[in-house]
Design a protein around this motif. Sequence first.
Motif, PDB file in Angstrom:
ATOM      1  N   VAL A 133       0.911  -1.178   0.037  1.00 32.65           N
ATOM      2  CA  VAL A 133      -0.095   0.180   0.021  1.00 32.65           C
ATOM      3  C   VAL A 133       0.971   1.229  -0.107  1.00 32.65           C
ATOM      4  N   LYS A 134       0.588   2.145  -0.719  1.00 32.58           N
ATOM      5  CA  LYS A 134       1.172   3.482  -0.886  1.00 32.58           C
ATOM      6  C   LYS A 134       1.023   4.329   0.477  1.00 32.58           C
ATOM      7  N   LEU A 135       1.766   4.719   1.194  1.00 28.69           N
ATOM      8  CA  LEU A 135       1.562   5.374   2.489  1.00 28.69           C
ATOM      9  C   LEU A 135       2.238   6.712   2.606  1.00 28.69           C
ATOM     10  N   ASN A 136       1.569   7.424   3.247  1.00 24.81           N
ATOM     11  CA  ASN A 136       1.982   8.853   3.231  1.00 24.81           C
ATOM     12  C   ASN A 136       3.768   8.788   4.197  1.00 24.81           C
ATOM     13  N   LEU A 137       4.090   9.808   4.145  1.00 23.03           N
ATOM     14  CA  LEU A 137       5.495   9.871   4.959  1.00 23.03           C
ATOM     15  C   LEU A 137       5.410   9.693   6.362  1.00 23.03           C
ATOM     16  N   LEU A 138       4.212  10.330   7.024  1.00 26.01           N
ATOM     17  CA  LEU A 138       4.154   9.993   8.458  1.00 26.01           C
ATOM     18  C   LEU A 138       3.837   8.556   8.741  1.00 26.01           C
ATOM     19  N   SER A 139       3.022   8.009   8.153  1.00 23.46           N
ATOM     20  CA  SER A 139       2.737   6.489   8.232  1.00 23.46           C
ATOM     21  C   SER A 139       3.941   5.741   7.681  1.00 23.46           C
ATOM     22  N   ARG A 140       4.735   5.936   6.851  1.00 20.77           N
ATOM     23  CA  ARG A 140       5.860   5.192   6.416  1.00 20.77           C
ATOM     24  C   ARG A 140       6.983   5.288   7.943  1.00 20.77           C
ATOM     25  N   ILE A 141       7.290   6.447   8.303  1.00 16.54           N
ATOM     26  CA  ILE A 141       8.287   6.471   9.388  1.00 16.54           C
ATOM     27  C   ILE A 141       7.818   5.664  10.545  1.00 16.54           C
ATOM     28  N   THR A 142       6.423   5.866  10.959  1.00 13.17           N
ATOM     29  CA  THR A 142       5.654   4.972  12.051  1.00 13.17           C
ATOM     30  C   THR A 142       6.001   3.458  11.919  1.00 13.17           C
ATOM     31  N   CYS A 143       5.572   3.115  10.741  1.00 16.65           N
ATOM     32  CA  CYS A 143       5.840   1.325  10.445  1.00 16.65           C
ATOM     33  C   CYS A 143       7.214   1.178  10.485  1.00 16.65           C
ATOM     34  N   VAL A 144       8.241   2.039  10.048  1.00 15.74           N
ATOM     35  CA  VAL A 144       9.527   1.673   9.978  1.00 15.74           C
ATOM     36  C   VAL A 144      10.059   1.653  11.625  1.00 15.74           C
ATOM     37  N   THR A 145       9.761   2.696  12.295  1.00 17.60           N
ATOM     38  CA  THR A 145      10.121   2.753  13.903  1.00 17.60           C
ATOM     39  C   THR A 145       9.495   1.691  14.765  1.00 17.60           C
TER      40      THR A 145
END
Length: 165
Positions: A133-145
Amino acid sequence: MCVACLRTQVDITEGIPKQGVLYFCRNCERYLQPPNHWVAAQLESRELLSVCLKKLGGGLKTVRLIDAGFVWTEPHSQRIKTKLTVQKEVLNGAVLQQVFVVEFIVKNHMCDDCHRVEAKDFWRACVQIRQKVKLNLLSRITCVTIATEWRLKISGEPVYKLDRR
């Protein structure tokens, strides 16, 4: 051809292996029944005879098994011998019966349960997390963290460094 001459010419035990290997766990005293089932069996018991016969596999499908039993060996010899009696119909309906011995070598191998206890419940696992799924930048950083923190709790140190820009 008489039965005595036929017996010298035809070997009905031709496809049956005469040697095999049995794996034994010394901790829990169980034998491996392939592919990954461990059976508790005492020496010269029905359960052990069943494991031995299943280890012979497809060789016994061509003949009729009449009798099976153990031949006594020293318990410390790491050998188990079974005496089998088989029958097979050969030329013109003549039935041949033959007795032979199959020798199994007992090799020590730790079962998965004992290995897990011996290693103090140490588990090895490899996990991949994929998301299409294409995520926005904030969601991507949260998932990676979150994924990094979860991975750090398991292994203690990161496999790779994250570059947060």
